[in-house]
Design an enzyme around this catalytic site. Structure first.
Site, PDB file in Angstrom:
ATOM      1  N   SER A 136     -35.970  20.172  10.005  1.00  0.00           N
ATOM      2  CA  SER A 136     -35.260  20.411   8.741  1.00  0.00           C
ATOM      3  C   SER A 136     -34.597  19.124   8.280  1.00  0.00           C
ATOM      4  O   SER A 136     -34.248  18.271   9.105  1.00  0.00           O
ATOM      5  CB  SER A 136     -34.180  21.474   8.950  1.00  0.00           C
ATOM      6  OG  SER A 136     -33.370  21.582   7.795  1.00  0.00           O
ATOM      7  N   TYR A 149     -26.543  24.300  13.766  1.00  0.00           N
ATOM      8  CA  TYR A 149     -27.886  24.298  13.155  1.00  0.00           C
ATOM      9  C   TYR A 149     -28.354  22.847  13.018  1.00  0.00           C
ATOM     10  O   TYR A 149     -29.476  22.506  13.405  1.00  0.00           O
ATOM     11  CB  TYR A 149     -27.864  25.003  11.792  1.00  0.00           C
ATOM     12  CG  TYR A 149     -29.246  25.104  11.170  1.00  0.00           C
ATOM     13  CD1 TYR A 149     -30.176  26.024  11.665  1.00  0.00           C
ATOM     14  CD2 TYR A 149     -29.625  24.283  10.117  1.00  0.00           C
ATOM     15  CE1 TYR A 149     -31.457  26.111  11.119  1.00  0.00           C
ATOM     16  CE2 TYR A 149     -30.897  24.369   9.558  1.00  0.00           C
ATOM     17  CZ  TYR A 149     -31.811  25.278  10.063  1.00  0.00           C
ATOM     18  OH  TYR A 149     -33.078  25.356   9.527  1.00  0.00           O
TER      19      TYR A 149
HETATM   20  N1  LIG Z   1     -35.583  28.325   4.682  1.00  0.00           N
HETATM   21  C1  LIG Z   1     -35.123  27.066   4.630  1.00  0.00           C
HETATM   22  O1  LIG Z   1     -34.454  26.646   3.671  1.00  0.00           O
HETATM   23  C2  LIG Z   1     -35.454  26.112   5.741  1.00  0.00           C
HETATM   24  C3  LIG Z   1     -35.237  24.740   5.522  1.00  0.00           C
HETATM   25  C4  LIG Z   1     -35.553  23.846   6.532  1.00  0.00           C
HETATM   26  C5  LIG Z   1     -36.074  24.294   7.723  1.00  0.00           C
HETATM   27  N2  LIG Z   1     -36.266  25.642   7.918  1.00  0.00           N
HETATM   28  C6  LIG Z   1     -36.833  26.054   9.203  1.00  0.00           C
HETATM   29  O2  LIG Z   1     -38.103  26.627   8.956  1.00  0.00           O
HETATM   30  C7  LIG Z   1     -38.440  27.536  10.025  1.00  0.00           C
HETATM   31  C8  LIG Z   1     -38.907  28.855   9.421  1.00  0.00           C
HETATM   32  O3  LIG Z   1     -37.788  29.484   8.795  1.00  0.00           O
HETATM   33  P1  LIG Z   1     -37.918  30.395   7.502  1.00  0.00           P
HETATM   34  O4  LIG Z   1     -37.089  29.773   6.455  1.00  0.00           O
HETATM   35  O5  LIG Z   1     -39.347  30.703   7.238  1.00  0.00           O
HETATM   36  O6  LIG Z   1     -37.095  31.678   8.012  1.00  0.00           O
HETATM   37  P2  LIG Z   1     -37.422  33.215   8.277  1.00  0.00           P
HETATM   38  O7  LIG Z   1     -38.192  33.819   7.150  1.00  0.00           O
HETATM   39  O8  LIG Z   1     -36.114  33.800   8.628  1.00  0.00           O
HETATM   40  O9  LIG Z   1     -38.396  33.174   9.554  1.00  0.00           O
HETATM   41  C9  LIG Z   1     -37.916  32.940  10.848  1.00  0.00           C
HETATM   42  C10 LIG Z   1     -38.972  33.342  11.849  1.00  0.00           C
HETATM   43  O10 LIG Z   1     -38.427  33.085  13.154  1.00  0.00           O
HETATM   44  C11 LIG Z   1     -38.664  34.215  13.956  1.00  0.00           C
HETATM   45  N3  LIG Z   1     -37.654  34.373  15.008  1.00  0.00           N
HETATM   46  C12 LIG Z   1     -36.306  34.361  14.885  1.00  0.00           C
HETATM   47  N4  LIG Z   1     -35.732  34.660  16.061  1.00  0.00           N
HETATM   48  C13 LIG Z   1     -36.743  34.849  16.947  1.00  0.00           C
HETATM   49  C14 LIG Z   1     -36.804  35.207  18.314  1.00  0.00           C
HETATM   50  N5  LIG Z   1     -35.693  35.422  19.039  1.00  0.00           N
HETATM   51  N6  LIG Z   1     -38.021  35.328  18.891  1.00  0.00           N
HETATM   52  C15 LIG Z   1     -39.154  35.137  18.189  1.00  0.00           C
HETATM   53  N7  LIG Z   1     -39.163  34.792  16.896  1.00  0.00           N
HETATM   54  C16 LIG Z   1     -37.974  34.661  16.280  1.00  0.00           C
HETATM   55  C17 LIG Z   1     -38.607  35.400  12.990  1.00  0.00           C
HETATM   56  O11 LIG Z   1     -39.311  36.506  13.550  1.00  0.00           O
HETATM   57  P3  LIG Z   1     -38.640  37.838  14.152  1.00  0.00           P
HETATM   58  O12 LIG Z   1     -37.318  38.046  13.490  1.00  0.00           O
HETATM   59  O13 LIG Z   1     -39.639  38.906  13.830  1.00  0.00           O
HETATM   60  O14 LIG Z   1     -38.544  37.590  15.607  1.00  0.00           O
HETATM   61  C18 LIG Z   1     -39.326  34.829  11.791  1.00  0.00           C
HETATM   62  O15 LIG Z   1     -40.707  35.011  11.940  1.00  0.00           O
HETATM   63  C19 LIG Z   1     -37.168  27.649  10.858  1.00  0.00           C
HETATM   64  O16 LIG Z   1     -37.286  26.785  11.974  1.00  0.00           O
HETATM   65  C20 LIG Z   1     -36.073  27.122   9.951  1.00  0.00           C
HETATM   66  O17 LIG Z   1     -34.988  26.605  10.685  1.00  0.00           O
HETATM   67  C21 LIG Z   1     -35.976  26.554   6.955  1.00  0.00           C
END
Ligand SMILES: NC(=O)c1ccc[n+]([C@@H]2O[C@H](COP(=O)([O-])OP(=O)(O)OC[C@H]3O[C@@H](n4cnc5c(N)ncnc54)[C@H](OP(=O)(O)O)[C@@H]3O)[C@@H](O)[C@H]2O)c1
Length: 241
Positions: A136, A149
């Site tokens: 990120s 984070y």
């Molecule tokens: N959204 C943003 O603005 C942003 C910006 C920069 C980086 N990111 C990064 O991008 C990545 C994807 O995030 P996203 O934004 O797509 O968020 P999201 O829609 O909340 O997806 C998060 C994923 O992580 C999984 N997860 C969470 N806890 C888990 C656990 N204990 N075991 C297995 N899986 C788990 C969730 O699946 P389950 O809940 O079904 O387990 C879900 O599939 C993350 O690393 C996040 O930090 C996001």
């Protein structure tokens, strides 16, 4: 492009889910890993020949070696692993919650190390493979709003850099993706406009995932964060970014 065998960890929503969809649509075989079985089943139903659902909680890293081996067996090999699982609970400006901080360490970092170490070990033995970690822009500085984070993303960036330095000479590519704000479940509570869509983010990730480099998803972020990284500490503190 030849069909590849891919693991996506964190596949039930957001960027991970979009990555699975787009990989399957282009003919890859994808193991979709996350906790929510119903979401994985819905996703697998979109491309039953291509998507294999594997329910798993990344906070149980001791179960990774057996599951990783089973997935590789069912896929018939492995070419790419993408670690997209992540959590970012809301943290108040004066809050110091060990439970929240621990959950971020376990999901964003420890889980990544468990899965990507398993892949690195396999890839170094077979002499090919691509490792992708979703970091990120938050890992670029220690910001006031989300101390842990930011820390997990900075640590992931350093871990991936070290893997890249170890493995590039063996023909293995290690790519760090640094998205900015993206509209997913993680950010649904934020009142922020102009976020990148998850589908767009996934398209951009697929374009650069074999680069073996650190990649921002928005070209302008390379310049913006070069400036942010160089803002002197005292000034950065007053900016309250
Ligand atoms: N959204 C943003 O603005 C942003 C910006 C920069 C980086 N990111 C990064 O991008 C990545 C994807 O995030 P996203 O934004 O797509 O968020 P999201 O829609 O909340 O997806 C998060 C994923 O992580 C999984 N997860 C969470 N806890 C888990 C656990 N204990 N075991 C297995 N899986 C788990 C969730 O699946 P389950 O809940 O079904 O387990 C879900 O599939 C993350 O690393 C996040 O930090 C996001």
């Amino acid at each position: 492009m030849k069909s590849r065998k891919v693991i996506v960890v964190g596949a039930s929503s957001g960027m991970g889910r979009e990555l699975v969809r787009q990989l399957a649509a282009r003919g890859d075989r994808v193991a979709a890993v996350a906790r929510r079985e119903d979401k994985l089943a819905e996703l697998a139903a979109e491309h039953p020949q291509q998507i294999l659902p594997f329910p798993h909680d990344v906070t149980q890293p001791e179960s990774v070696p057996e599951l990783f081996a089973e997935i590789c067996r069912q896929l018939g090999g492995l070419d790419v692993i993408i670690y997209a699982a992540g959590v970012m609970p809301e943290v108040g400006a004066t809050e110091y919650s060990f439970e929240k901080d621990r959950s971020m360490i376990e999901v964003n970092l420890t889980g990544a190390v468990a899965w990507l170490n398993a892949a690195a070990d396999r890839f170094q033995n077979v002499g090919h493979g691509t490792i992708v970690g979703i970091g990120s822009v938050a890992g670029e500085r220690g910001r006031q709003g989300q101390p842990m984070y930011n820390t997990t993303k900075a640590a992931l960036k350093t871990y991936l850099e070290a893997l890249r330095n170890r493995l590039s000479k063996r023909g293995i590519r290690v790519t760090t993706i640094k998205p900015g704000p993206t509209a997913t479940e993680m950010t649904a509570h934020l009142k922020q406009t102009g976020m990148m869509g998850a589908e767009d983010a996934a398209e951009r990730i697929l374009r650069v995932m074999d680069s073996g480099k650190e990649k921002f998803l928005k070209p302008s972020h390379a310049i913006i964060f070069a400036i942010i990284r160089n803002i002197p500490t005292g000034v950065f503190r007053r900016l309250k970014l």
